[in-house]
Motif scaffolding. Structure first.
Motif, PDB file in Angstrom:
ATOM      1  N   VAL A  14      21.729 -20.094  35.720  1.00  0.00           N
ATOM      2  CA  VAL A  14      22.444 -21.314  36.084  1.00  0.00           C
ATOM      3  C   VAL A  14      22.262 -22.373  34.993  1.00  0.00           C
ATOM      4  N   ALA A  15      21.052 -22.489  34.468  1.00  0.00           N
ATOM      5  CA  ALA A  15      20.803 -23.472  33.400  1.00  0.00           C
ATOM      6  C   ALA A  15      21.666 -23.174  32.176  1.00  0.00           C
ATOM      7  N   VAL A  16      21.755 -21.904  31.788  1.00  0.00           N
ATOM      8  CA  VAL A  16      22.581 -21.530  30.631  1.00  0.00           C
ATOM      9  C   VAL A  16      24.055 -21.750  30.942  1.00  0.00           C
ATOM     10  N   GLY A  17      24.463 -21.383  32.149  1.00  0.00           N
ATOM     11  CA  GLY A  17      25.852 -21.569  32.539  1.00  0.00           C
ATOM     12  C   GLY A  17      26.268 -23.027  32.496  1.00  0.00           C
ATOM     13  N   GLU A  18      25.382 -23.912  32.907  1.00  0.00           N
ATOM     14  CA  GLU A  18      25.680 -25.344  32.899  1.00  0.00           C
ATOM     15  C   GLU A  18      25.561 -25.947  31.508  1.00  0.00           C
ATOM     16  N   ALA A  19      24.593 -25.482  30.730  1.00  0.00           N
ATOM     17  CA  ALA A  19      24.355 -26.058  29.400  1.00  0.00           C
ATOM     18  C   ALA A  19      25.275 -25.472  28.334  1.00  0.00           C
ATOM     19  N   GLY A  20      25.698 -24.234  28.516  1.00  0.00           N
ATOM     20  CA  GLY A  20      26.568 -23.594  27.538  1.00  0.00           C
ATOM     21  C   GLY A  20      25.835 -23.006  26.354  1.00  0.00           C
ATOM     22  N   SER A  21      24.514 -23.090  26.377  1.00  0.00           N
ATOM     23  CA  SER A  21      23.741 -22.472  25.296  1.00  0.00           C
ATOM     24  C   SER A  21      22.335 -22.160  25.787  1.00  0.00           C
ATOM     25  N   ILE A  22      21.780 -21.105  25.240  1.00  0.00           N
ATOM     26  CA  ILE A  22      20.427 -20.708  25.618  1.00  0.00           C
ATOM     27  C   ILE A  22      19.418 -21.738  25.119  1.00  0.00           C
ATOM     28  N   ALA A  41      19.956 -10.794  30.333  1.00  0.00           N
ATOM     29  CA  ALA A  41      20.231  -9.370  30.087  1.00  0.00           C
ATOM     30  C   ALA A  41      19.836  -8.532  31.301  1.00  0.00           C
ATOM     31  N   GLN A  42      18.705  -8.866  31.926  1.00  0.00           N
ATOM     32  CA  GLN A  42      18.272  -8.128  33.116  1.00  0.00           C
ATOM     33  C   GLN A  42      19.245  -8.324  34.275  1.00  0.00           C
ATOM     34  N   LEU A  43      19.736  -9.564  34.442  1.00  0.00           N
ATOM     35  CA  LEU A  43      20.725  -9.817  35.502  1.00  0.00           C
ATOM     36  C   LEU A  43      22.009  -9.027  35.255  1.00  0.00           C
ATOM     37  N   GLU A  44      22.469  -9.037  34.000  1.00  0.00           N
ATOM     38  CA  GLU A  44      23.687  -8.300  33.667  1.00  0.00           C
ATOM     39  C   GLU A  44      23.510  -6.804  33.924  1.00  0.00           C
ATOM     40  N   THR A  45      22.346  -6.280  33.595  1.00  0.00           N
ATOM     41  CA  THR A  45      22.063  -4.861  33.843  1.00  0.00           C
ATOM     42  C   THR A  45      21.971  -4.587  35.338  1.00  0.00           C
ATOM     43  N   GLU A  46      21.256  -5.438  36.049  1.00  0.00           N
ATOM     44  CA  GLU A  46      21.068  -5.259  37.492  1.00  0.00           C
ATOM     45  C   GLU A  46      22.396  -5.219  38.243  1.00  0.00           C
ATOM     46  N   PHE A  47      23.293  -6.132  37.888  1.00  0.00           N
ATOM     47  CA  PHE A  47      24.549  -6.237  38.610  1.00  0.00           C
ATOM     48  C   PHE A  47      25.704  -5.490  37.940  1.00  0.00           C
ATOM     49  N   VAL A  49      27.493  -6.325  35.329  1.00  0.00           N
ATOM     50  CA  VAL A  49      28.593  -7.197  34.913  1.00  0.00           C
ATOM     51  C   VAL A  49      28.187  -7.987  33.670  1.00  0.00           C
ATOM     52  N   GLN A  50      29.174  -8.316  32.885  1.00  0.00           N
ATOM     53  CA  GLN A  50      28.934  -9.203  31.748  1.00  0.00           C
ATOM     54  C   GLN A  50      29.154 -10.624  32.254  1.00  0.00           C
ATOM     55  N   LEU A  51      28.131 -11.451  32.145  1.00  0.00           N
ATOM     56  CA  LEU A  51      28.203 -12.818  32.655  1.00  0.00           C
ATOM     57  C   LEU A  51      28.675 -13.814  31.609  1.00  0.00           C
ATOM     58  N   PHE A  52      28.395 -13.515  30.344  1.00  0.00           N
ATOM     59  CA  PHE A  52      28.739 -14.429  29.262  1.00  0.00           C
ATOM     60  C   PHE A  52      29.460 -13.703  28.145  1.00  0.00           C
ATOM     61  N   VAL A  53      30.292 -14.452  27.450  1.00  0.00           N
ATOM     62  CA  VAL A  53      30.848 -14.009  26.183  1.00  0.00           C
ATOM     63  C   VAL A  53      30.007 -14.708  25.126  1.00  0.00           C
ATOM     64  N   LYS A  55      29.363 -16.108  21.607  1.00  0.00           N
ATOM     65  CA  LYS A  55      30.132 -16.564  20.450  1.00  0.00           C
ATOM     66  C   LYS A  55      29.152 -16.892  19.334  1.00  0.00           C
ATOM     67  N   HIS A  56      29.224 -16.156  18.263  1.00  0.00           N
ATOM     68  CA  HIS A  56      28.294 -16.350  17.155  1.00  0.00           C
ATOM     69  C   HIS A  56      28.271 -17.819  16.733  1.00  0.00           C
ATOM     70  N   SER A  57      27.124 -18.429  16.775  1.00  0.00           N
ATOM     71  CA  SER A  57      26.854 -19.824  16.398  1.00  0.00           C
ATOM     72  C   SER A  57      27.644 -20.858  17.201  1.00  0.00           C
ATOM     73  N   HIS A  58      28.270 -20.448  18.311  1.00  0.00           N
ATOM     74  CA  HIS A  58      28.997 -21.398  19.157  1.00  0.00           C
ATOM     75  C   HIS A  58      28.529 -21.355  20.600  1.00  0.00           C
ATOM     76  N   GLY A  59      27.367 -20.774  20.859  1.00  0.00           N
ATOM     77  CA  GLY A  59      26.856 -20.729  22.216  1.00  0.00           C
ATOM     78  C   GLY A  59      27.480 -19.626  23.042  1.00  0.00           C
ATOM     79  N   LEU A  60      27.507 -19.852  24.337  1.00  0.00           N
ATOM     80  CA  LEU A  60      27.984 -18.851  25.283  1.00  0.00           C
ATOM     81  C   LEU A  60      29.078 -19.444  26.159  1.00  0.00           C
ATOM     82  N   SER A  61      29.979 -18.592  26.599  1.00  0.00           N
ATOM     83  CA  SER A  61      31.000 -18.983  27.571  1.00  0.00           C
ATOM     84  C   SER A  61      30.904 -18.027  28.735  1.00  0.00           C
ATOM     85  N   LEU A  62      31.041 -18.563  29.934  1.00  0.00           N
ATOM     86  CA  LEU A  62      31.028 -17.713  31.114  1.00  0.00           C
ATOM     87  C   LEU A  62      32.287 -16.851  31.156  1.00  0.00           C
TER      88      LEU A  62
END
Length: 162
Positions: A14-22, A41-47, A49-53, A55-62
């Motif tokens: 949730v923190a990463v999703g709201e902040a947009g970056s690790i 990575a563990q959440l993505e493996t567990e479920f 699903v890919q949760l984030f895209v 982006k090299h040097s641009h953070g993450l997008s849900l």
């Protein structure tokens, strides 16, 4: 088959999703970026699903699924916090969530030591911090998204007190 994830992993997601970056999320939850990356990575493996895209040097997008997952994860965390509140009522202990907003201009100076002392005194309180500008903090307070804000007392409406 039982799920194998923790509320802490959801909190990091949730923190990463709201902040947009690790990196930003790591600062907010006071955990190293590699720990947050591993949790996601563990959440993505567990479920499965890919949760984030990424982006090299641009953070993450849900991803589309990640946005839905974020909403449900936040709801689950709120429900878990409610359980803490119920238990706290019985135990008469200070516990549960505390959302703190702080002005960007002095968050890095004020919050680390303050948060460390508070968490030492109240280890059962889960602190989440948000660094925003004055207007955003006041809006977050009014919407009930944060419990308190560390800011200047400028431009406060009459329904807010220092």
């Amino acid at each position: 088959m039982p799920l194998r994830f923790t509320l802490r992993q959801l909190e990091y997601f949730v923190a990463v999703g709201e902040a947009g970056s690790i990196a930003k999320a790591a600062e907010q939850v006071n955990v190293s970026p590699p720990s947050i990356s591993a949790s996601i990575a563990q959440l993505e493996t567990e479920f499965g699903v890919q949760l984030f895209v990424r982006k090299h040097s641009h953070g993450l997008s849900l991803t589309a699924g990640g946005r839905i997952f974020l909403k449900e994860a936040a709801r689950l965390l709120n429900d878990a916090d409610a359980l803490h509140d119920v238990a706290g009522d019985f135990a008469e202990k200070v516990r549960g969530p505390l959302a703190v907003g702080c002005l960007l201009t002095f968050a890095q100076i004020v919050l680390p030591a303050l948060r460390m002392r508070f968490e030492r005194a109240y280890p059962d309180v889960r602190v989440r911090q948000f660094e925003r500008n004055q207007g955003q903090l006041l809006e977050m307070l009014q919407r009930g998204e944060i419990d308190l804000a560390l800011t200047y007392d400028l431009e406060l409406s009459q329904d807010m007190t220092c």
